[in-house]
Design an enzyme around this catalytic site. Structure first.
Site: not given
Ligand code: UD1
Ligand code: CA
Length: 489
Positions: A16, A21, A28, A86, A111, A236, A374, A385, A413
């Site tokens: 929570a 930091r 986090k 807390g 963490d 942290n 591409y 080829n 080509s």
């Protein structure tokens, strides 16, 4: 299915906190190491203990964290922390949610991602083998700053935990830290949390205060040392995040080495948790094997290669390549300098070569796109080829269109295939062709106008230039040559 869960064990994961930091918009516990969010590592280790309940406490960025937990551990119960801050408050609300549970509560931090299930089950076993109401995991670390310190009494028993910010200089010298992982007897935990106060530097309810409270109540508090101090690393900030990633990766690389994978340079090779590698795979320096990538036996990857969610067949060689959601066939060759975008499927013994970009395209067995091309939204048959510089023009500003190239096709080509267009089996195309119409099987398609040489153009239009002088010299040399030949003949 029989229920093999431990009815006496509940797990609480704390997630929570604001993670200030980290200085990040991303919560986090959702930052990733090894391709898995921090909290995913914690939930995975917890799941191996088969607890009867798992509770995750959330508040900061609640919806994002809850959604991630929902995917990582669908059975977990999400509990919302209120405005009282807390770790003590977080656990209090989790215990409330476990109403009536009377076994052991294993508290983990979202963490602290590197603890393995073995360490956790040893902690639970140690707790159950003693008459302690609290058993915590401690670690002796080189740099204890930031962590809570474990303070022991004269007889060596744990007396209390002091947070770094609340500690005296003398207390800060203690190198034994609290890993933030504990086993509590549920009843004692509930009773002691009720008397924790926010009387500390952060004005928060500290879970760690339960230790001193238990001691005052005459209970025993035990501590088990983590076998490997680095596993107790708490994340942290971003320095610790990269450190945790490095430690996890070193473990993963070692595991695959022992399973038969050659890793030439472990320090620059990154393997995500979900990746699967077979025996005799070789990984060369600066290679990242990410997400759910699977590499079959005998394949060689790298150097300088990133594979995300790819499948690589047996014995394939992939050099200096960036690939996402691509399938590379057995014995195929890719690179150097290839860019494989999602939906690329290269057949067995095929080739995608130098400076080639592919997307949403199938290239059949033994077919080759060797240079400077591409290929997008394309189906290519077998034994094809394509000459250097093949471009599929798949986008007309409005929609994407497909190019279909049959088996045994050889293109000259520098061709452009203007989609939608089909090239029949066995067809050939001339150099520089712009293919706008379908080519029937076995046909030769030419689209370049016949070449016309305008003799003397430089003499007439650029007299006195270096080009004119060079042309004059060449003509003179040719004359002389012809003269000699004529003489000889
Ligand atoms: C905490 C411990 C410290 C220990 C360290 C180990 C406390 C008071 N301190 O300190 O002794 O050495 O972990 O890594 O417990 N959280 C909540 N709700 C909150 C506050 C935090 O769920 O109100 C969660 C956080 O999201 C985090 C975990 O609890 O996952 C730890 O919080 P954090 O603020 O990182 O505590 P530390 O200062 O690291
Ligand atoms: Ca922490």
């Amino acid at each position: 299915m029989t229920d093999t869960r431990d009815p006496e064990l509940a797990v609480v994961v704390l997630a929570a906190g604001a993670g200030t930091r980290m200085r990040s918009e991303l919560p986090k516990v959702l930052h990733e190491i090894g391709g898995v969010p921090l909290i995913g590592h914690v939930l995975a280790a917890a799941a191996l203990l088969a607890p009867t309940r798992t509770v995750v406490v959330v508040r900061h960025e609640r919806d994002r964290v809850a959604a991630a937990v929902g995917e990582l551990a669908p059975d977990a119960l999400i509990v919302d922390q209120d405005e009282t801050p807390g770790t003590g408050r977080a656990v209090q609300l989790a215990v409330d949610a476990l109403a009536g549970f009377a076994g052991d509560v294993l508290v983990l931090s979202g963490d602290v991602p590197l603890l393995e299930a073995d360490t956790l089950s040893a902690l639970v076993a140690a707790h159950r083998g003693r008459d302690a109401t609290v058993t915590l995991l401690s670690a002796a670390v080189e740099d204890p700053s930031g962590y809570g310190r474990i303070l022991r009494d004269a007889s060596g028993d744990v007396e209390r935990i002091v947070e770094h910010r609340d500690a005296t200089d003398h207390e800060r010298d203690v190198a034994e830290i609290n890993a933030g992982v504990y086993v509590f007897r549920a009843a004692a935990l509930e009773a002691h949390l009720a008397v924790v106060t926010p009387d500390n530097a952060q004005g928060e309810l500290y879970l760690t205060d339960v230790v001193a409270i238990a001691r005052h109540a005459g209970e025993r508090v035990a501590a088990s040392r983590a076998p490997d101090a680095s596993a107790a690393l708490g994340v942290n900030d971003r320095v610790q995040l990269s450190e945790a990633a490095r430690i996890l990766n070193a473990r993963t690389v070692r595991r695959w080495q022992l399973a038969g994978v050659s890793v030439q340079d472990p320090a620059t090779t990154w393997i995500d948790q979900a990746a699967v590698l077979a025996e005799d795979v070789t990984l060369l320096p600066n290679t990242q094997v990410l997400r759910a990538t699977e590499i079959a036996r005998g394949a060689t990857i790298g150097p300088d290669t990133t594979l995300r969610d790819c499948e690589v067949g047996e014995g394939a060689v992939v050099r200096r390549t960036d690939a996402t959601l691509a399938v590379i066939g057995a014995g195929a060759q890719v690179g150097p300098f290839s860019y494989l975008r999602p939906g690329t499927r290269l057949g067995d013994h095929g080739k995608i070569g130098t400076f080639v970009e592919t997307k949403n395209s199938t290239i059949g067995d033994r077919s080759k796109v060797p240079h400077l091309s591409y290929i997008g939204d394309t189906e290519i048959g077998v034994d094809v080829n394509l000459g250097a510089g093949a471009i599929t023009a798949n986008y007309d500003d409005i929609a994407k269109h497909r190019t279909v190239i049959g088996d045994q096709v050889h293109s000259g080509s520098h061709n452009v295939f203007v989609a939608p267009v089909r090239i029949g089996d066995g067809a050939k195309t001339g150099a520089g062709a712009v293919i706008r119409k379908d080519v029937p099987p076995g046909a030769l398609a030419l689209s370049v106008a016949p070449q016309r040489n305008i003799e003397g153009w430089v003499d007439n239009n650029r007299p006195g230039t270096g080009a004119a002088a060079a042309a004059e010299r060449a003509r003179a040399a040719q004359e002389a040559g012809h003269g000699t030949q004529r003489q000889d003949g």
